[in-house]
Write a protein that holds these residues in place. Structure first.
Motif, PDB file in Angstrom:
ATOM      1  N   THR A 147       0.100   8.699   0.975  1.00  0.00           N
ATOM      2  CA  THR A 147       0.265   8.357   2.367  1.00  0.00           C
ATOM      3  C   THR A 147      -1.040   8.437   2.977  1.00  0.00           C
ATOM      4  O   THR A 147      -1.466   7.132   3.618  1.00  0.00           O
ATOM      5  CB  THR A 147       1.058   9.421   3.134  1.00  0.00           C
ATOM      6  OG1 THR A 147       2.676   9.355   2.717  1.00  0.00           O
ATOM      7  CG2 THR A 147       1.035   9.087   4.398  1.00  0.00           C
ATOM      8  N   ASP A 148      -1.902   9.328   2.513  1.00  0.00           N
ATOM      9  CA  ASP A 148      -3.440   9.346   3.329  1.00  0.00           C
ATOM     10  C   ASP A 148      -4.170   8.087   2.611  1.00  0.00           C
ATOM     11  O   ASP A 148      -4.768   7.446   3.503  1.00  0.00           O
ATOM     12  CB  ASP A 148      -4.197  10.568   2.847  1.00  0.00           C
ATOM     13  CG  ASP A 148      -3.481  11.852   3.359  1.00  0.00           C
ATOM     14  OD1 ASP A 148      -2.693  11.659   4.231  1.00  0.00           O
ATOM     15  OD2 ASP A 148      -4.004  13.006   3.025  1.00  0.00           O
ATOM     16  N   ILE A 149      -4.156   7.736   1.302  1.00  0.00           N
ATOM     17  CA  ILE A 149      -4.894   6.760   0.851  1.00  0.00           C
ATOM     18  C   ILE A 149      -4.176   5.517   1.333  1.00  0.00           C
ATOM     19  O   ILE A 149      -4.933   4.464   1.726  1.00  0.00           O
ATOM     20  CB  ILE A 149      -4.970   6.708  -0.579  1.00  0.00           C
ATOM     21  CG1 ILE A 149      -5.593   7.901  -1.185  1.00  0.00           C
ATOM     22  CG2 ILE A 149      -5.316   5.456  -1.308  1.00  0.00           C
ATOM     23  CD1 ILE A 149      -5.446   8.119  -2.456  1.00  0.00           C
ATOM     24  N   PHE A 152      -6.140   2.165   3.511  1.00  0.00           N
ATOM     25  CA  PHE A 152      -5.982   0.667   3.052  1.00  0.00           C
ATOM     26  C   PHE A 152      -5.421  -0.092   4.364  1.00  0.00           C
ATOM     27  O   PHE A 152      -5.890  -1.119   4.435  1.00  0.00           O
ATOM     28  CB  PHE A 152      -5.163   0.482   1.987  1.00  0.00           C
ATOM     29  CG  PHE A 152      -6.028   0.407   0.540  1.00  0.00           C
ATOM     30  CD1 PHE A 152      -6.378  -0.437  -0.067  1.00  0.00           C
ATOM     31  CD2 PHE A 152      -6.089   1.768   0.032  1.00  0.00           C
ATOM     32  CE1 PHE A 152      -7.135  -0.470  -1.220  1.00  0.00           C
ATOM     33  CE2 PHE A 152      -6.670   1.902  -1.299  1.00  0.00           C
ATOM     34  CZ  PHE A 152      -7.508   0.825  -1.723  1.00  0.00           C
ATOM     35  N   LYS A 153      -4.459   0.524   4.873  1.00  0.00           N
ATOM     36  CA  LYS A 153      -3.737  -0.366   5.874  1.00  0.00           C
ATOM     37  C   LYS A 153      -4.533  -0.442   7.377  1.00  0.00           C
ATOM     38  O   LYS A 153      -4.600  -1.407   7.896  1.00  0.00           O
ATOM     39  CB  LYS A 153      -2.416   0.371   6.374  1.00  0.00           C
ATOM     40  CG  LYS A 153      -1.190   0.130   5.354  1.00  0.00           C
ATOM     41  CD  LYS A 153       0.034   0.752   5.575  1.00  0.00           C
ATOM     42  CE  LYS A 153       0.118   2.170   6.088  1.00  0.00           C
ATOM     43  NZ  LYS A 153       1.522   2.522   6.203  1.00  0.00           N
ATOM     44  N   LYS A 154      -5.427   0.569   7.577  1.00  0.00           N
ATOM     45  CA  LYS A 154      -6.267   0.634   8.682  1.00  0.00           C
ATOM     46  C   LYS A 154      -7.401  -0.475   8.392  1.00  0.00           C
ATOM     47  O   LYS A 154      -7.848  -1.457   9.178  1.00  0.00           O
ATOM     48  CB  LYS A 154      -6.990   1.797   8.691  1.00  0.00           C
ATOM     49  CG  LYS A 154      -8.046   1.964  10.120  1.00  0.00           C
ATOM     50  CD  LYS A 154      -8.475   3.240  10.294  1.00  0.00           C
ATOM     51  CE  LYS A 154      -9.456   3.089  11.429  1.00  0.00           C
ATOM     52  NZ  LYS A 154     -10.124   4.585  11.747  1.00  0.00           N
ATOM     53  N   ALA A 180       0.793  -1.196  -0.196  1.00  0.00           N
ATOM     54  CA  ALA A 180      -0.015  -0.115  -0.139  1.00  0.00           C
ATOM     55  C   ALA A 180       0.847   1.548   0.019  1.00  0.00           C
ATOM     56  O   ALA A 180       0.501   2.206  -0.665  1.00  0.00           O
ATOM     57  CB  ALA A 180      -0.957   0.222   1.221  1.00  0.00           C
ATOM     58  N   ASP A 181       1.913   1.293   0.872  1.00  0.00           N
ATOM     59  CA  ASP A 181       2.908   2.391   0.830  1.00  0.00           C
ATOM     60  C   ASP A 181       3.707   2.427  -0.471  1.00  0.00           C
ATOM     61  O   ASP A 181       3.831   3.637  -0.915  1.00  0.00           O
ATOM     62  CB  ASP A 181       3.884   2.331   1.947  1.00  0.00           C
ATOM     63  CG  ASP A 181       3.322   2.210   3.368  1.00  0.00           C
ATOM     64  OD1 ASP A 181       2.317   3.149   3.487  1.00  0.00           O
ATOM     65  OD2 ASP A 181       4.065   1.819   4.236  1.00  0.00           O
TER      66      ASP A 181
END
Length: 112
Positions: A88-90, A94-96, A82-83
């Motif tokens: 960063t915001d998006i 995804f990570k959350k 994802a990174d």
């Protein structure tokens, strides 16, 4: 999705699950369908689109019980990807969501 799975089928911890269930060839029709399904899943979960109507936990019931370490590695690889792919915001969204789903899956997996 494709970048994540390219990494996953090379990963010591995750590869056996994906290769046993699908294959080690991402150009295989089963992989193409799986990646499309997962794209629909994430589109539905992140953007609220009506693109996925399945049961992501139920779809994995036939798999052998998964250990916490497997989920930890999945989340690490998912977050890393994802990174790489998103700003960063998006990526954080995804990570959350990925963390929420892995916890939900792990809790359900214990009861199976």
């Amino acid at each position: 999705m494709t970048l994540f799975y390219e990494k996953a089928i090379e990963d010591e911890v995750l590869a056996p699950f994906f290769i046993d269930e699908i294959s080690d060839d991402l150009t295989d029709e089963d992989w193409i369908e799986h990646i499309e399904l997962l794209a629909d899943f994430w589109l539905a979960k992140i953007l609220g689109k009506n693109t996925y109507y399945g049961n992501f936990v139920g779809a994995h019931v036939k798999m052998p019980p998964l250990k916490r370490e497997t989920f930890t590695r999945w989340l690490e690889l998912f977050s890393e990807t994802a990174d790489q792919v998103y700003v960063t915001d998006i990526a954080e969204v995804f990570k959350k969501k990925g963390e929420q789903f892995s916890k939900q899956f792990l809790n359900t997996n214990k009861k199976i």
